[in-house]
Write a protein that holds these residues in place. Structure first.
Motif, PDB file in Angstrom:
ATOM      1  N   ALA A  89      29.652  38.223  42.101  1.00 42.44           N
ATOM      2  CA  ALA A  89      30.115  38.997  41.250  1.00 42.44           C
ATOM      3  C   ALA A  89      32.073  38.679  40.991  1.00 42.44           C
ATOM      4  O   ALA A  89      32.887  40.022  40.492  1.00 42.44           O
ATOM      5  N   THR A  90      31.933  39.363  42.937  1.00 47.16           N
ATOM      6  CA  THR A  90      33.467  39.341  43.069  1.00 47.16           C
ATOM      7  C   THR A  90      33.684  38.288  43.094  1.00 47.16           C
ATOM      8  O   THR A  90      35.209  37.912  43.899  1.00 47.16           O
ATOM      9  N   ALA A  91      33.322  36.920  43.319  1.00 46.53           N
ATOM     10  CA  ALA A  91      34.514  35.956  43.683  1.00 46.53           C
ATOM     11  C   ALA A  91      35.183  35.731  43.113  1.00 46.53           C
ATOM     12  O   ALA A  91      35.404  35.714  41.528  1.00 46.53           O
ATOM     13  N   VAL A  92      36.616  34.585  43.573  1.00 48.88           N
ATOM     14  CA  VAL A  92      37.387  34.240  42.872  1.00 48.88           C
ATOM     15  C   VAL A  92      37.407  33.131  42.726  1.00 48.88           C
ATOM     16  O   VAL A  92      38.352  32.876  43.672  1.00 48.88           O
ATOM     17  N   GLY A  93      37.715  31.841  42.332  1.00 48.79           N
ATOM     18  CA  GLY A  93      38.005  30.841  42.238  1.00 48.79           C
ATOM     19  C   GLY A  93      39.517  30.380  41.514  1.00 48.79           C
ATOM     20  O   GLY A  93      40.659  31.798  40.832  1.00 48.79           O
ATOM     21  N   ILE A  94      39.824  29.608  42.405  1.00 54.54           N
ATOM     22  CA  ILE A  94      41.034  28.768  41.478  1.00 54.54           C
ATOM     23  C   ILE A  94      40.992  27.568  40.001  1.00 54.54           C
ATOM     24  O   ILE A  94      40.125  26.356  40.644  1.00 54.54           O
TER      25      ILE A  94
ATOM     26  N   ARG B  47      40.144  39.398  43.574  1.00 53.81           N
ATOM     27  CA  ARG B  47      39.147  40.124  44.307  1.00 53.81           C
ATOM     28  C   ARG B  47      39.066  41.998  44.030  1.00 53.81           C
ATOM     29  O   ARG B  47      38.106  42.147  44.080  1.00 53.81           O
ATOM     30  N   SER B  48      40.312  42.157  44.565  1.00 52.98           N
ATOM     31  CA  SER B  48      40.389  43.602  44.681  1.00 52.98           C
ATOM     32  C   SER B  48      40.085  44.788  43.290  1.00 52.98           C
ATOM     33  O   SER B  48      39.753  45.441  43.792  1.00 52.98           O
ATOM     34  N   ILE B  49      40.373  43.710  42.285  1.00 54.28           N
ATOM     35  CA  ILE B  49      40.196  44.574  41.135  1.00 54.28           C
ATOM     36  C   ILE B  49      38.743  44.525  40.591  1.00 54.28           C
ATOM     37  O   ILE B  49      38.287  45.258  40.390  1.00 54.28           O
ATOM     38  N   LEU B  50      38.139  43.228  41.697  1.00 49.97           N
ATOM     39  CA  LEU B  50      36.844  43.062  40.703  1.00 49.97           C
ATOM     40  C   LEU B  50      35.830  44.034  41.666  1.00 49.97           C
ATOM     41  O   LEU B  50      34.919  44.901  42.017  1.00 49.97           O
TER      42      LEU B  50
ATOM     43  N   PHE C 172      43.302  43.014  32.410  1.00 49.51           N
ATOM     44  CA  PHE C 172      41.719  42.654  33.247  1.00 49.51           C
ATOM     45  C   PHE C 172      41.163  43.767  34.220  1.00 49.51           C
ATOM     46  O   PHE C 172      40.159  44.141  34.192  1.00 49.51           O
ATOM     47  N   GLU C 173      41.552  44.850  34.498  1.00 49.49           N
ATOM     48  CA  GLU C 173      41.259  46.163  35.569  1.00 49.49           C
ATOM     49  C   GLU C 173      40.373  46.247  34.381  1.00 49.49           C
ATOM     50  O   GLU C 173      39.714  47.424  35.049  1.00 49.49           O
ATOM     51  N   TRP C 174      40.917  47.014  33.227  1.00 52.90           N
ATOM     52  CA  TRP C 174      40.444  48.127  32.367  1.00 52.90           C
ATOM     53  C   TRP C 174      38.507  47.146  31.738  1.00 52.90           C
ATOM     54  O   TRP C 174      38.047  47.684  31.874  1.00 52.90           O
ATOM     55  N   THR C 175      38.629  45.997  31.887  1.00 48.33           N
ATOM     56  CA  THR C 175      37.612  44.676  31.564  1.00 48.33           C
ATOM     57  C   THR C 175      36.362  44.844  32.401  1.00 48.33           C
ATOM     58  O   THR C 175      35.411  44.862  31.862  1.00 48.33           O
ATOM     59  N   CYS C 176      37.133  44.776  33.595  1.00 44.30           N
ATOM     60  CA  CYS C 176      35.550  45.296  34.765  1.00 44.30           C
ATOM     61  C   CYS C 176      35.469  46.546  35.312  1.00 44.30           C
ATOM     62  O   CYS C 176      34.111  46.168  35.204  1.00 44.30           O
ATOM     63  N   GLN C 177      36.041  47.585  34.979  1.00 44.57           N
ATOM     64  CA  GLN C 177      35.841  48.763  34.492  1.00 44.57           C
ATOM     65  C   GLN C 177      34.629  49.074  33.244  1.00 44.57           C
ATOM     66  O   GLN C 177      33.576  49.811  32.984  1.00 44.57           O
ATOM     67  N   THR C 178      34.783  48.610  32.648  1.00 45.40           N
ATOM     68  CA  THR C 178      34.218  48.618  30.949  1.00 45.40           C
ATOM     69  C   THR C 178      32.786  47.487  31.131  1.00 45.40           C
ATOM     70  O   THR C 178      31.459  47.951  31.009  1.00 45.40           O
TER      71      THR C 178
END
Ligand SMILES: [Fe+2]
Length: 278
Positions: A7-12, A268-271, A234-240
């Protein structure tokens, strides 16, 4: 059974100018890559070998461009057969396309046309998504698009999207930048929109940049770095909703790979600090 991405993976997004830099990375690369199957199906030679090598090293997800899930034309069975093969050959973890019409009367529009937010279109689109899932033998994810002229309908956009997800029994690729762009252009609260969506269907996020043409007109260009208001949403969405695999999209004005990886690292840090156990 395909392995799920953390769930914390980040791709490009995979762009050809970055292919050799990706292969040369020793460490600190993306957790996975996203590509448009239409741009890679049938590609051989140097690029085909490059893709195969990347596929050995990075998990792949596919983001399609031309299924035209809400469109009027019959589904493109040739494309579906090719995509089906491609997904299997490359062990693709997630396949998504847009909640939009991308062709009409046999012609590719090369654009994402919004759909009217009506119960009739929900039924039409959901039936097509179910048909796609039957052919592919897997669930797909649909993406909320940015749009500039609303076609109306008796449903709100969130109700329309939620109804399609339920009736098709498919997943959601939540593009946070698209929500932000629409919220400015159509004057709604982006947090209320996201809060109204079924969190359990969200399987990954998109982040991208846009162009501010006027105070109340943003254009979803994928041609700039992710701007601060989109990071905040995005940060708010991850928290929600919770952390989900996330892709940094960039299609134009491609920066060096290192700039995209810096954005990936921020995501990734935000996730990781979203407060959910991943
Ligand atoms: Fe997107």
């Amino acid at each position: 059974m395909r392995a799920a991405l953390p769930a914390t993976a980040v791709g490009i997004g995979l762009r050809r100018p970055h292919l050799s830099s990706l292969l040369a990375l020793a460490e600190g690369g993306p957790d996975f890559l996203e590509l448009a199957p239409e741009n890679w199906i049938g590609v051989g030679g140097r690029w085909g070998r490059g893709l195969a090598a990347l596929g050995e090293r990075f998990p792949l997800v596919c983001h399609g461009l031309s299924l035209s899930l809400g469109g009027p034309d019959p589904l493109d069975s040739t494309l579906l057969a090719e995509v089906s093969l491609f997904l299997k050959e490359h062990d693709v973890r997630i396949y998504s396309d847009h909640l939009a019409a991308t062709s009409a009367e046999g012609a590719q529009l090369y654009d994402l046309m919004p759909l009217p937010f009506t119960a009739e279109v929900v039924a039409h689109t959901a039936a097509r998504i179910r048909a796609v899932q039957d052919v592919l033998g897997r669930r797909i994810a649909i993406e909320n698009i940015s749009y500039y002229g609303a076609l109306g309908g008796e449903l709100s956009e969130a109700a329309f999207l939620t109804a399609v997800l339920a009736e098709a029994d498919c997943d959601l690729l939540l593009d946070v930048n698209n929500v932000y762009v629409n919220s400015i252009n159509h004057g709604y609260d982006p947090r209320a929109f996201i809060a109204a969506l079924p969190a359990e269907r969200v399987v990954y996020y998109h982040l991208a940049g846009h162009y501010r043409q006027a105070e109340n007109l943003l254009v979803d260009t994928h041609g700039a770095a992710v701007p601060e208001p989109v990071w905040a949403l995005f940060e708010w969405t991850c928290q929600t909703i919770g952390p989900r695999p996330t892709v940094i999209e960039r299609d134009f004005h491609l920066p060096p790979l290192s700039a995209l990886l810096a954005e990936a690292s921020r995501a990734r840090s935000i996730l990781q600090r979203s407060g959910f156990s991943a």
